[in-house]
Write an enzyme that holds these catalytic residues in place. Sequence first.
Site, mmCIF file in Angstrom:
data_model
loop_
_atom_site.group_PDB
_atom_site.id
_atom_site.type_symbol
_atom_site.label_atom_id
_atom_site.label_comp_id
_atom_site.label_asym_id
_atom_site.label_seq_id
_atom_site.Cartn_x
_atom_site.Cartn_y
_atom_site.Cartn_z
ATOM 1 N N ASP A 45 0.825 -1.211 0.000
ATOM 2 C CA ASP A 45 0.000 0.000 0.000
ATOM 3 C C ASP A 45 0.856 1.257 0.000
ATOM 4 O OD1 ASP A 45 -2.249 -1.472 -0.079
ATOM 5 O OD2 ASP A 45 -2.653 -1.394 2.077
ATOM 6 N N GLU A 122 -4.507 -30.064 -21.599
ATOM 7 C CA GLU A 122 -4.621 -28.927 -20.674
ATOM 8 C C GLU A 122 -5.874 -29.069 -19.817
ATOM 9 O OE1 GLU A 122 -4.863 -25.356 -23.044
ATOM 10 O OE2 GLU A 122 -3.391 -26.116 -24.485
ATOM 11 N N LYS A 124 -9.269 -28.199 -18.318
ATOM 12 C CA LYS A 124 -10.301 -27.286 -18.811
ATOM 13 C C LYS A 124 -10.798 -26.484 -17.608
ATOM 14 C CE LYS A 124 -14.376 -27.198 -21.757
ATOM 15 N NZ LYS A 124 -15.300 -26.446 -20.916
ATOM 16 N N ASP A 126 -12.828 -24.124 -15.323
ATOM 17 C CA ASP A 126 -14.259 -23.811 -15.289
ATOM 18 C C ASP A 126 -14.458 -22.343 -14.896
ATOM 19 O OD1 ASP A 126 -16.923 -24.148 -15.485
ATOM 20 O OD2 ASP A 126 -17.154 -25.353 -13.667
ATOM 21 N N TYR A 232 -4.294 -19.456 -22.574
ATOM 22 C CA TYR A 232 -4.084 -20.715 -23.284
ATOM 23 C C TYR A 232 -4.216 -20.656 -24.801
ATOM 24 C CZ TYR A 232 -9.162 -20.824 -22.440
ATOM 25 O OH TYR A 232 -10.485 -20.509 -22.338
ATOM 26 N N LYS A 320 -14.735 -34.225 -21.121
ATOM 27 C CA LYS A 320 -15.368 -33.745 -19.886
ATOM 28 C C LYS A 320 -15.335 -34.816 -18.804
ATOM 29 C CE LYS A 320 -17.724 -30.251 -19.868
ATOM 30 N NZ LYS A 320 -18.783 -29.715 -20.722
ATOM 31 N N CYS A 414 -36.025 -35.007 21.229
ATOM 32 C CA CYS A 414 -34.644 -34.691 20.868
ATOM 33 C C CYS A 414 -33.751 -35.899 21.117
ATOM 34 C CB CYS A 414 -34.173 -33.494 21.678
ATOM 35 S SG CYS A 414 -32.411 -33.183 21.475
ATOM 36 N N CYS A 417 -31.206 -35.174 24.137
ATOM 37 C CA CYS A 417 -31.536 -34.988 25.559
ATOM 38 C C CYS A 417 -32.911 -35.545 25.938
ATOM 39 C CB CYS A 417 -31.467 -33.506 25.919
ATOM 40 S SG CYS A 417 -32.804 -32.537 25.198
ATOM 41 N N CYS A 432 -35.756 -28.690 19.486
ATOM 42 C CA CYS A 432 -35.703 -29.295 20.810
ATOM 43 C C CYS A 432 -36.070 -28.228 21.835
ATOM 44 C CB CYS A 432 -34.291 -29.807 21.072
ATOM 45 S SG CYS A 432 -33.941 -30.104 22.797
ATOM 46 N N CYS A 438 -29.915 -29.632 27.169
ATOM 47 C CA CYS A 438 -29.624 -30.487 26.017
ATOM 48 C C CYS A 438 -28.143 -30.310 25.674
ATOM 49 C CB CYS A 438 -30.501 -30.076 24.841
ATOM 50 S SG CYS A 438 -30.020 -30.856 23.292
HETATM 51 S S1 IVH Z 1 -9.227 -23.664 -26.077
HETATM 52 C C1 IVH Z 1 -10.439 -22.966 -30.273
HETATM 53 N N1 IVH Z 1 -8.255 -24.353 -23.733
HETATM 54 O O1 IVH Z 1 -13.700 -24.161 -22.662
HETATM 55 C C2 IVH Z 1 -10.124 -23.332 -28.886
HETATM 56 N N2 IVH Z 1 -10.514 -23.658 -23.842
HETATM 57 O O2 IVH Z 1 -15.757 -25.443 -24.496
HETATM 58 C C3 IVH Z 1 -10.762 -22.475 -27.919
HETATM 59 N N3 IVH Z 1 -11.645 -23.576 -21.665
HETATM 60 O O3 IVH Z 1 -14.832 -21.385 -24.445
HETATM 61 C C4 IVH Z 1 -10.698 -22.846 -26.524
HETATM 62 N N4 IVH Z 1 -9.925 -24.224 -20.455
HETATM 63 O O4 IVH Z 1 -13.884 -20.988 -22.106
HETATM 64 C C5 IVH Z 1 -9.335 -23.931 -24.411
HETATM 65 N N5 IVH Z 1 -7.244 -24.923 -21.710
HETATM 66 C C6 IVH Z 1 -8.311 -24.498 -22.393
HETATM 67 C C7 IVH Z 1 -9.535 -24.207 -21.744
HETATM 68 C C8 IVH Z 1 -10.623 -23.795 -22.506
HETATM 69 C C9 IVH Z 1 -11.190 -23.840 -20.425
HETATM 70 C C10 IVH Z 1 -13.032 -23.146 -21.971
HETATM 71 C C11 IVH Z 1 -13.130 -21.932 -22.839
HETATM 72 C C12 IVH Z 1 -13.909 -22.339 -24.055
HETATM 73 C C13 IVH Z 1 -14.580 -23.582 -23.581
HETATM 74 C C14 IVH Z 1 -14.800 -24.488 -24.764
#
Ligand code: IVH
Length: 691
Positions: A45, A122, A124, A126, A232, A320, A414, A417, A432, A438
Site C-alpha cells: 500500500d 490442458e 479445462k 471452469d 491458453y 469432460k 430430541c 436430551c 428441541c 440439552c
Molecule cells: S481452447 C479454439 N483451452 O472451454 C479453442 N478452452 O468449451 C478455444 N476452456 O470457451 C478454446 N480451459 O472458455 C481452451 N485450456 C483451455 C480451456 C478452454 C477452459 C473453456 C473456454 C472455451 C470452452 C470451450
Amino acid sequence: MTKEIKDLTIHEAAEELEFLAKEMAKSDVAYYQNDAPYLSDAEYDRLKHRNSEIEKRFPDLIRPDSPSRRVGAAVKNGFSKVSHRFPMLSLGDVFSIEEVEDFIRSVKRFLNTSEEISFMSEPKIDGLSFSARYEKGIFVQGATRGDGTIGEDITENLKTIRELPLIIKDAPDILEVRGEVYMSKTDFFKLNERYEKEGKKTFANPRNAAAGSLRQLDPKITAERRLSLFAYTWGEVSERLWESQQEFFNHLHNWGFPINPNNKLCQNIKEIEESFAKLMEIRASLPYDIDGVVYKVNSIALQERLGFLTRTPRWAIAHKFPAEQALTTINNIRIQVGRTGALTPVADLEPINVGGVVVSHATLHNEDEIKRKDIRIGDTVVIQRAGDVIPQIVSVDKTRRPLESKEFIFPHICPECGAHAIKEEDEAVRRCTGGLSCPAQAIERMIHFVSRDAFDISGLGDKIIEDFYHENILHTPADIFTLEQRNSGGDDLFSVGQGLHLERKLGWGKKSVENLFTAIRAKRHISLPRFIYALGIRQVGTATALLIAKNYRNFSVFMNDMKNRITEKLVTIDGIGSSMAIDMVEFFQEPHNLEIINKLLSEIVVEDYIDTTDYNSPISGKTIVFTGTLSTMTRSEAKAKAQNLGAKVAGSVSTHTDFVIEGVDSGSKAAKAKQLGITILSEQEFIELIK
Ligand code: IVH
C-alpha cells in the site's frame, strides 16, 4: 532514505515510477501465482501510495503499466460491444476415452497419416473466457466471449486482475491473448462467507462468482473480488512467432502470463489417458475448479490443415469429467441438534467417490424434504456434489427399495436430551425444547459464545469445548470465567468430580494453559453489542445486536424490558420486527438463561454503549449517499463521520436520499441524483456542513 516527492527531478521520478511498476508487478506475481507474498500488505500500500503521489506531480510520466491504472472508472451505460476479428470458438465435447480415440483417428484420417501426432493436454478451467488485446506490447482492450463473434468490452475489469500483464516485451505488434478468468475456491468461500455475514445473496459456485465479478459495471467491485486467470490460446496476431502450442506457452510464460502448471505434451494415446487420469485424481485438490481436459494438436501447421467445423476446431476436443453424481445407499438417517435446538437430518451414506472426493454424508435439510422425496433408510439414491458444497440427494431409485423398507418417522423427541421437539405450523424446522439441559445445544451455544464476533476467545476451539463439556469442566458460558480459579484451587476445586489439572487434561505445557487464561481474562470486559450477540438469541446477529445496544445502551435496561415482556421500544427500532421481538422476550423467560446471565454478570463487566452520535447536526436523521473518490478522507472515514452525526449512509440513490456527496470520477449515482432533483454536495461543501 527516500526523497520527498517535491524534491524529485523528472529523471528520478521516471526512474522511480519504473521501479515501482516492476516491483509491484513482481509482488503481484508472487502473491497470485506462487502464493508467497513478496511485499507485506502495508508495504504494498505504501508503494502504491507513493506511486500515485509521484504521478500526481508528474502526470506526463504515468506509465501504461502503472499500478494506478489497475482500477479505472465505471462504465455508465452498460458495456460497449467488441467484435472479435477472429471468433472465439468453443470445443466439441466427449465423455469417454473411446470417444477420444475416435477423435484421434479422425484427425489422422483427415491428415491422411498413420504417424503418431502429439497433443497438448490442458486442464479445462471452469471459468469465463476472455480476450486481451495488446498493441505494440501495451494492453489496450479486454473482451468477453459473448456469442463468439461479439463480446463485451471489459478492459477496465480485466486490468484489475493483477496477474494480467499490462505491458509485454518482444511481442508481435498486434496480439490477442485468450484464456480463462476464474475465482479460486478459497476466494470463493471467503467471498460467500462475507456476503452471508452481510446478509447478501451468495454465489452457487466459483464460476458464477467469477462471472458476476467480471461483469461489474464498476471495476472497483471487480477489483475487490479477487479474480485470477490462465492464458491458453490466441486470437488476432500480426506475426506468429510460434510453431506449436507448446512454443506458444513458452512465449506466454516469457511475457508474464500465468499458464497452467498441469499443461502437458502427450506423444500418444497412452500419455493422453494418463494425463486425464492424473487430472481426475488431483482435481479436488486443485485450488480452482476444472470440468475436464482439453486436447489440442500441438503443431500449428497441422492445426491449420485441419481447420474448423462450424463453431469448433477439428484439431481440439474437450474430454469432460463425468457429472459429479453417483449412486449409493443410505445406511442411516441421523438427527443433528444445533445451537438453537434445530433438528437437522443427515444421511449417512455408503462411502462413495464422487468426482475425486469420497462422500459419506449428505444433508437432508429438514423433515418436509424427507417427506417430499420419500427418503428412507436403505434406499439407493443419486447424490450430487456441486463444487465443494455439502452433497445433496437428488432422487431416490425406488425400484431398488428393499421390501422391508419403512417410511422414515421424524423424531418428536430430541435424540440428544430426550426433551420434546416441536415444530411450529409455519416453520420448516423442528426444535428441541430442552434448552441448555440439552448437551448439543449447550455445546453449540458455548462455541457460539467464544466465536469471533462474540467473546472472541480463540484458545477455546470447538473440540476443546466439546471435550470440556463431556469431562464436566464446562457446562455453560459462565463456567469459562471460573475456569482459572477452579484450576488453581487444586484438584478438588477444578472439575466437578474429576479432580484433574487442566495442564494434564489438555496435555499442554504450563505456558499454553496460562495463555488460555490470559485470553479469557482479557475478555472480562466486553462491549454491549458483543455481549448481546454472544447470548445466542434466535435471529439476533451482529447487526441486530448493535441496534439493540444503540437503543438500550445498558444491558440491565434491555434485560428488564425483555423479562417484563415490554417490547414497545424494541419494535420501534428500524430493522427489528415483531417475530424477532418475540424470540428475544422468550429467551429472557427461560430460567436457565437468566441463571447463566446472572452468573456471567457476577464474573464480567458489560460496558455500556456510548453513543457518540451528535443529533444536533444538520445531517442528523438524513440519508446520505457517497459517490466517486473523496480526496481528504477515505470512504469508510466519511461513512463513520456521517453516522456519528446521526445520518444513515445508503449505497444507492433513491427518492429517500437527502444528500449525494460527490467525489472525483462519480458515476451513475450523481446522474441519478440530478434526475431525481436530490441535493448534490461536493466534498468541500459536505465538510463545511458537518463542521
Ligand atoms: S481452447 C479454439 N483451452 O472451454 C479453442 N478452452 O468449451 C478455444 N476452456 O470457451 C478454446 N480451459 O472458455 C481452451 N485450456 C483451455 C480451456 C478452454 C477452459 C473453456 C473456454 C472455451 C470452452 C470451450
